[in-house]
Design a protein around this motif. Structure first.
Motif, PDB file in Angstrom:
ATOM      1  N   ASP A   9       0.806  -1.234  -0.029  1.00 39.93           N
ATOM      2  CA  ASP A   9      -0.102   0.040   0.073  1.00 39.93           C
ATOM      3  C   ASP A   9       0.824   1.252   0.055  1.00 39.93           C
ATOM      4  O   ASP A   9       0.366   2.199  -0.436  1.00 39.93           O
ATOM      5  CB  ASP A   9      -0.836  -0.122   1.248  1.00 39.93           C
ATOM      6  CG  ASP A   9      -1.974  -1.009   0.933  1.00 39.93           C
ATOM      7  OD1 ASP A   9      -2.603  -1.254   0.092  1.00 39.93           O
ATOM      8  OD2 ASP A   9      -2.428  -1.775   2.107  1.00 39.93           O
ATOM      9  N   SER A  10       2.309   1.231   0.291  1.00 35.98           N
ATOM     10  CA  SER A  10       3.160   2.278   0.221  1.00 35.98           C
ATOM     11  C   SER A  10       4.417   1.434   0.337  1.00 35.98           C
ATOM     12  O   SER A  10       4.906   0.470   0.391  1.00 35.98           O
ATOM     13  CB  SER A  10       2.780   2.949   1.582  1.00 35.98           C
ATOM     14  OG  SER A  10       3.516   2.429   2.706  1.00 35.98           O
ATOM     15  N   GLU A  62      -2.586   7.706  -5.010  1.00 34.00           N
ATOM     16  CA  GLU A  62      -2.106   6.700  -4.219  1.00 34.00           C
ATOM     17  C   GLU A  62      -0.842   6.062  -4.786  1.00 34.00           C
ATOM     18  O   GLU A  62       0.011   5.547  -4.277  1.00 34.00           O
ATOM     19  CB  GLU A  62      -3.191   5.587  -3.815  1.00 34.00           C
ATOM     20  CG  GLU A  62      -4.237   6.052  -3.268  1.00 34.00           C
ATOM     21  CD  GLU A  62      -5.353   6.269  -3.942  1.00 34.00           C
ATOM     22  OE1 GLU A  62      -5.530   6.249  -5.381  1.00 34.00           O
ATOM     23  OE2 GLU A  62      -6.267   6.985  -3.655  1.00 34.00           O
ATOM     24  N   HIS A  87       7.089  11.840   0.250  1.00 37.85           N
ATOM     25  CA  HIS A  87       5.867  10.930  -0.067  1.00 37.85           C
ATOM     26  C   HIS A  87       6.189   9.373   0.212  1.00 37.85           C
ATOM     27  O   HIS A  87       5.699   8.401  -0.607  1.00 37.85           O
ATOM     28  CB  HIS A  87       5.834  10.822  -1.722  1.00 37.85           C
ATOM     29  CG  HIS A  87       5.228  12.375  -2.378  1.00 37.85           C
ATOM     30  ND1 HIS A  87       5.755  13.390  -2.503  1.00 37.85           N
ATOM     31  CD2 HIS A  87       3.874  12.329  -2.566  1.00 37.85           C
ATOM     32  CE1 HIS A  87       5.134  14.250  -2.795  1.00 37.85           C
ATOM     33  NE2 HIS A  87       3.814  13.650  -2.836  1.00 37.85           N
ATOM     34  N   THR A  88       6.459   9.109   1.425  1.00 44.10           N
ATOM     35  CA  THR A  88       6.942   7.655   2.047  1.00 44.10           C
ATOM     36  C   THR A  88       5.489   7.055   2.233  1.00 44.10           C
ATOM     37  O   THR A  88       5.554   5.793   2.097  1.00 44.10           O
ATOM     38  CB  THR A  88       7.680   7.846   3.147  1.00 44.10           C
ATOM     39  OG1 THR A  88       6.950   8.682   4.198  1.00 44.10           O
ATOM     40  CG2 THR A  88       9.005   8.347   3.060  1.00 44.10           C
ATOM     41  N   ASP A  89       4.356   7.742   2.410  1.00 44.40           N
ATOM     42  CA  ASP A  89       3.069   7.221   2.503  1.00 44.40           C
ATOM     43  C   ASP A  89       2.394   6.553   1.264  1.00 44.40           C
ATOM     44  O   ASP A  89       1.379   6.148   1.161  1.00 44.40           O
ATOM     45  CB  ASP A  89       2.088   8.107   3.378  1.00 44.40           C
ATOM     46  CG  ASP A  89       1.912   9.391   2.405  1.00 44.40           C
ATOM     47  OD1 ASP A  89       2.695   9.671   1.910  1.00 44.40           O
ATOM     48  OD2 ASP A  89       0.748   9.963   2.768  1.00 44.40           O
ATOM     49  N   ARG A  90       2.875   6.917   0.086  1.00 38.62           N
ATOM     50  CA  ARG A  90       2.360   6.617  -1.244  1.00 38.62           C
ATOM     51  C   ARG A  90       3.152   5.401  -1.844  1.00 38.62           C
ATOM     52  O   ARG A  90       4.348   4.977  -1.383  1.00 38.62           O
ATOM     53  CB  ARG A  90       2.611   7.754  -2.244  1.00 38.62           C
ATOM     54  CG  ARG A  90       2.038   9.112  -1.585  1.00 38.62           C
ATOM     55  CD  ARG A  90       0.104   9.050  -1.563  1.00 38.62           C
ATOM     56  NE  ARG A  90      -0.105  10.085  -0.658  1.00 38.62           N
ATOM     57  CZ  ARG A  90      -0.922  11.028  -1.091  1.00 38.62           C
ATOM     58  NH1 ARG A  90      -1.006  11.168  -2.483  1.00 38.62           N
ATOM     59  NH2 ARG A  90      -1.312  11.985  -0.275  1.00 38.62           N
TER      60      ARG A  90
END
Length: 149
Positions: A9-10, A62, A87-90
């Motif tokens: 997811d990331s 995403e 953008h580590t959450d993407r």
């Protein structure tokens, strides 16, 4: 390890060696889960909706596809490193045409790559896929897949 990447997811996945088929498989798997994808451009066909544009100008997606990140100028690579840090959450798919495996240590981007997939088509009738999970730029886990054709 390949299935684990399809369920991410990331994180950041770097595919090198012009592995169009494996990159297409991952993008299609992520698109089937309802993820919105933004690509700089598409070097291969993808099923589902893919938006074309600069990933540096939009934070609404995403998944991001960035093509040939290692073949860019030093200034562009620095800009990409800053963007990856924010953008580590993407989920980011870096698709590089040239083959890079062990020489990834020469690039500063290695700190942001979670998985490296090095695709190589051998001359004796098989394909080789080296998959490595990286932690802080160092190989934490590695697996090799071979397919005859």
């Amino acid at each position: 390890m390949l299935k684990k990447i399809a369920k991410l997811d990331s994180g950041t996945v770097l595919i090198t060696g012009d592995g169009k088929r494996i990159a297409r498989i991952y993008l299609n798997a992520w698109a089937k889960r309802g993820k919105r994808i933004l690509a700089e451009y598409l070097p291969f066909q993808v099923d589902g909706d893919v938006y074309i544009g600069s990933p540096f100008e939009s934070d609404e997606f995403e998944i991001y596809l960035i093509v040939n990140p290692l073949s860019r100028s030093k200034a562009e690579r620095e800009k990409l490193k800053e963007w990856l840090a924010s953008h580590t959450d993407r989920l980011v798919l870096l698709y590089e045409r040239k083959y890079v495996k062990d020489s990834i240590t020469r690039y500063g981007i290695k700190e942001f790559v979670d998985y490296l997939i090095a695709y190589k088509r051998e001359t004796v009738g098989f394909e080789r896929l080296d998959v490595m999970r990286l932690e802080e730029g160092k190989v934490a886990e590695s697996k090799t897949y071979v397919r005859r054709y």
